[in-house]
Design an enzyme around this catalytic site. Structure first.
Site, PDB file in Angstrom:
ATOM      1  N   ARG A   1      20.616  -6.982  -9.640  1.00 53.74           N
ATOM      2  CA  ARG A   1      20.636  -6.204 -11.014  1.00 53.74           C
ATOM      3  C   ARG A   1      19.879  -4.858 -10.710  1.00 53.74           C
ATOM      4  NH1 ARG A   1      17.452 -10.461 -14.870  1.00 53.74           N
ATOM      5  NH2 ARG A   1      16.214 -10.542 -12.671  1.00 53.74           N
TER       6      ARG A   1
ATOM      7  N   ASP B   1       9.950  -9.356 -11.683  1.00 57.63           N
ATOM      8  CA  ASP B   1      11.078  -9.430 -12.394  1.00 57.63           C
ATOM      9  C   ASP B   1      11.238  -8.357 -13.360  1.00 57.63           C
ATOM     10  OD1 ASP B   1      13.462 -10.389 -13.264  1.00 57.63           O
ATOM     11  OD2 ASP B   1      12.519 -11.808 -14.845  1.00 57.63           O
TER      12      ASP B   1
ATOM     13  N   ASP C   1      12.015 -11.573 -25.898  1.00 58.14           N
ATOM     14  CA  ASP C   1      12.908 -11.882 -24.665  1.00 58.14           C
ATOM     15  C   ASP C   1      13.039 -13.395 -24.627  1.00 58.14           C
ATOM     16  OD1 ASP C   1      13.520 -11.414 -22.076  1.00 58.14           O
ATOM     17  OD2 ASP C   1      11.589 -12.335 -21.486  1.00 58.14           O
TER      18      ASP C   1
ATOM     19  N   GLU D   1      16.678 -11.817 -28.178  1.00 56.97           N
ATOM     20  CA  GLU D   1      17.425 -11.690 -27.033  1.00 56.97           C
ATOM     21  C   GLU D   1      17.870 -13.120 -26.808  1.00 56.97           C
ATOM     22  OE1 GLU D   1      18.015 -11.592 -22.313  1.00 56.97           O
ATOM     23  OE2 GLU D   1      16.354 -12.340 -23.211  1.00 56.97           O
TER      24      GLU D   1
ATOM     25  N   HIS E   1       6.813 -17.041 -21.205  1.00 57.63           N
ATOM     26  CA  HIS E   1       6.268 -17.251 -19.904  1.00 57.63           C
ATOM     27  C   HIS E   1       5.060 -16.002 -19.615  1.00 57.63           C
ATOM     28  CE1 HIS E   1      10.303 -15.502 -18.661  1.00 57.63           C
ATOM     29  NE2 HIS E   1       9.522 -14.299 -18.577  1.00 57.63           N
TER      30      HIS E   1
END
Ligand code: GLC
Ligand code: GLC
Length: 613
Positions: free
Chosen positions: A496, A120, A262, A304, A163
């Site tokens: 993205r 990711d 994050d 974020e 995570h």
């Protein structure tokens, strides 16, 4: 508090000053587990001890001027190390370019160890103490931050705390059945509770990663809010909090100045809720703020929080109990693109009005584009007053920015387009969304000028806002979309990557030639930054308000600081517009240097004015 003989005075004093609140919060979240609390206190001391002299000196300096980041002199840039310069050593060699671009706040995208095919974009960390080998080592990171500090550049790094990767040692052990490690995540041996959760928890990636749980080969089910290989950590377990705090402090000791928290709204889960922004999240963030103030007070926390406006500001905390130092101005970003498509500034004006009422010590990070998609989180209640309803309006915006709407020059791609939700988001670089790509392929000089002017006007507007403007690497040279991701099987499902292309150094070489698109945009941006740095009226703590322009295509902003006033006007349409001032204006337009005196002015298509009075 329990006396600990070997604590240095400085550390002990900082701890003492925050002890009562810290212990109270810890006890509330972790059931009065004082043993775990004292373990954490001991670990914090160890990180304090290990912090090098240069960083400790910076801590003391910034403790004396706690609002050092609330000025008009910071300009940020965010970049991927590999795209920009192959590796960390490469970035070090490019510091001159970063400085030339006026940047003194550098956000390095995730660079810790992460499985290549399941990363990711680096947001699935398998080892918080190791740099991705292709990018370098921790020593390289340390050398880079030290060199940045010598050059007055602050460095921001993501702390991906919601995570870990499924390849993290904890996850691997949990998969093998280690009971202690399973408790660090959310493990279930049947679907009863996961199904209960699914009834109330929305999906972040409805098409690229549907659902919030993943079944393993063993049959166990694990919570995975984002991708299936990103296992949610259970912050209900104090060991997770303690160990993750240590991971954060170890990054701070490598010289990171800004820790980007994050996906922070997601870190606390409770059955029967949407598992976002729960009250305990704020307690955890408050504790992280206290911990950093004790161990490494020069470090800032950037939250974020990509959420609707009412959920964002609470992450600043209160004056007595602050949480994040800085937050993304996400609603303004999305509303700006809405304004590009509609050419109607009313929503943006309303958004600015709301921001102007917030306390002046809230520092926002302003941006046009970042590594993520643009989610259409607009104020639909307000828009419904003009007959714009959520689902059809999102469709209009997506049609506009993918160029399907008649007359739109934009070239974006949809992101997570789930037909049933009608909730698609959008990807693309600033230049391609402004129409530069279309004008270049169609070889249309007039359209090209319009698109370039739009791009520059948007940056000028970003720099007029209070807070820190952050440029997305490549935007300073009007870099276009990168279609090549479609050919990479690891990337192709995630659009993205359209705006995560390699930095084009051949294009960057044209930055001094203002007959090129690259040069025009680059020079305009660095000139705007220079003017911004020169005038304190741009400082984050200045007063600002919106002004009526009697023209729905033109946004007017007034900034005021120590007797100086700045009137800024932005034409969001591709036609000339007359802007009416609120009375006679008399001042100097900062970009042209010309004197302005009168009741009105004509703005070029996508033109703007910065008038200082
Ligand atoms: C953050 C990142 C995003 C990532 C997500 C999961 O929101 O900005 O890129 O996909 O976290 O870690
Ligand atoms: C959602 C999340 C945000 C993440 C983004 C990635 O907006 O709130 O954390 O960055 O998705 O697309």
């Amino acid at each position: 508090m329990k006396q600990t003989a070997n604590w240095e005075q400085e550390f002990a004093e900082r701890f003492e000053a925050r002890f009562d609140e810290f212990r109270q919060l810890y006890c509330e979240v972790y059931n009065n587990d004082m043993q775990a609390f004292y373990w954490l206190a001991g670990a914090m001391h160890e990180y304090y001890e290990k912090r090098n002299a240069a960083l400790k000196a910076l801590d003391r300096k910034r403790e004396k001027e706690p609002f050092w980041y609330s000025t008009n002199s910071l300009v940020g840039m965010m970049l991927y190390v590999d795209n920009f310069a192959d590796n960390l050593k490469g970035v070090r060699e490019k510091i001159d370019y970063i400085k030339e671009s006026g940047v003194n706040y550098l956000h390095l995208m995730p660079l810790l160890k992460s499985p290549k095919d399941r990363s990711d974009g680096g947001y699935a960390v398998s080892d918080f103490r190791r740099v991705q080998p292709e990018l370098g080592t921790m020593k390289d990171l340390e050398a880079l931050t030290a060199e940045c500090h010598i050059n007055d550049i602050s460095v921001c790094l993501d702390f991906v705390m919601n995570h870990t990767s499924e390849d993290h040692a904890w996850a691997k052990a949990a998969r093998e059945g280690d009971e202690e490690m399973k408790k660090r995540y959310f493990f279930f041996d049947n679907w009863d509770i996961p199904f209960e959760f699914e009834r109330t928890v929305p999906q972040v990636f409805p098409t690229t990663a549907p659902g919030n749980f993943t079944q393993l080969d063993s049959g166990d089910i694990v919570m995975t809010t984002f991708y299936p290989y990103q296992w949610d950590l259970n912050y209900g377990n104090c060991v997770v909090f303690n160990d993750m705090v240590c991971n954060m402090l170890s990054l701070c000791n490598r010289g990171i100045d800004i820790i980007r928290l994050d996906a922070v709204p997601y870190i606390w889960k409770e059955l029967g809720t949407n598992c976002r922004n729960l009250p305990t999240v704020h307690k955890l963030v408050r504790m992280m703020r206290i911990i950093s103030e004790i161990v490494c007070p020069s470090v800032l926390l950037l939250g974020e929080v990509v959420m609707e406006p009412s959920k964002v500001a609470p992450y600043f905390g209160t004056k007595d109990k602050p949480e994040c130092h800085m937050l993304y101005n996400v609603t303004t970003m999305a509303s700006t693109w809405h304004t590009v498509a509609t050419k109607d500034v009313r929503l943006l004006r309303f958004q600015m009005l709301q921001l102007s009422e917030l306390p002046k010590d809230y520092v926002f990070l302003n941006y046009l584009r970042c590594h993520d998609d643009i989610g259409w989180g607009l104020d639909y209640e307000y828009l419904s007053g003009f007959g714009m309803n959520e689902i059809p309006h999102k469709k209009f915006l997506n049609d506009y920015f993918t160029g399907r709407f008649e007359g739109s020059p934009s070239r974006g791609e949809l992101y997570n387009d789930d037909e049933s939700l009608g909730d698609a988001r959008l990807c693309g670089t600033t230049a391609s969304l402004c129409g530069i790509e279309t004008a270049l392929t169609e070889n249309d000089a007039k359209a090209l000028k319009t698109a370039v002017d739009c791009d520059i006007m948007l940056h000028a507007y970003m720099m007029t806002q209070s807070g820190i403007p952050v440029i997305y690497s490549g935007d300073e040279i009007a870099q276009l979309n990168d279609e090549s991701y479609h050919d990479d099987p690891d990337k192709s499902p995630d659009s993205r990557y359209l705006h995560r292309g390699r930095f084009d150094w051949t294009k960057a070489e044209k930055r001094t030639d203002n007959k090129t698109v690259e040069g025009t945009v680059y020079q305009a941006l660095t000139e705007l930054e220079r003017i911004r740095r020169e005038h304190e009226v741009f400082t984050a703590s200045a007063d600002f308000s919106v002004t009526d322009t009697i023209n729905k295509h033109v946004l007017g902003i007034k900034r005021e600081y120590q007797g100086k006033k700045l009137y800024a006007f932005f034409n969001f349409s591709a036609e000339k517009q007359v802007v009416f001032f609120d009375g006679i204006l008399s001042g100097v337009e900062l970009i042209s240097g010309e004197t302005v005196r009168g009741l009105s002015e004509t703005l070029e298509p996508y033109g703007f004015l910065w008038i200082l009075c």
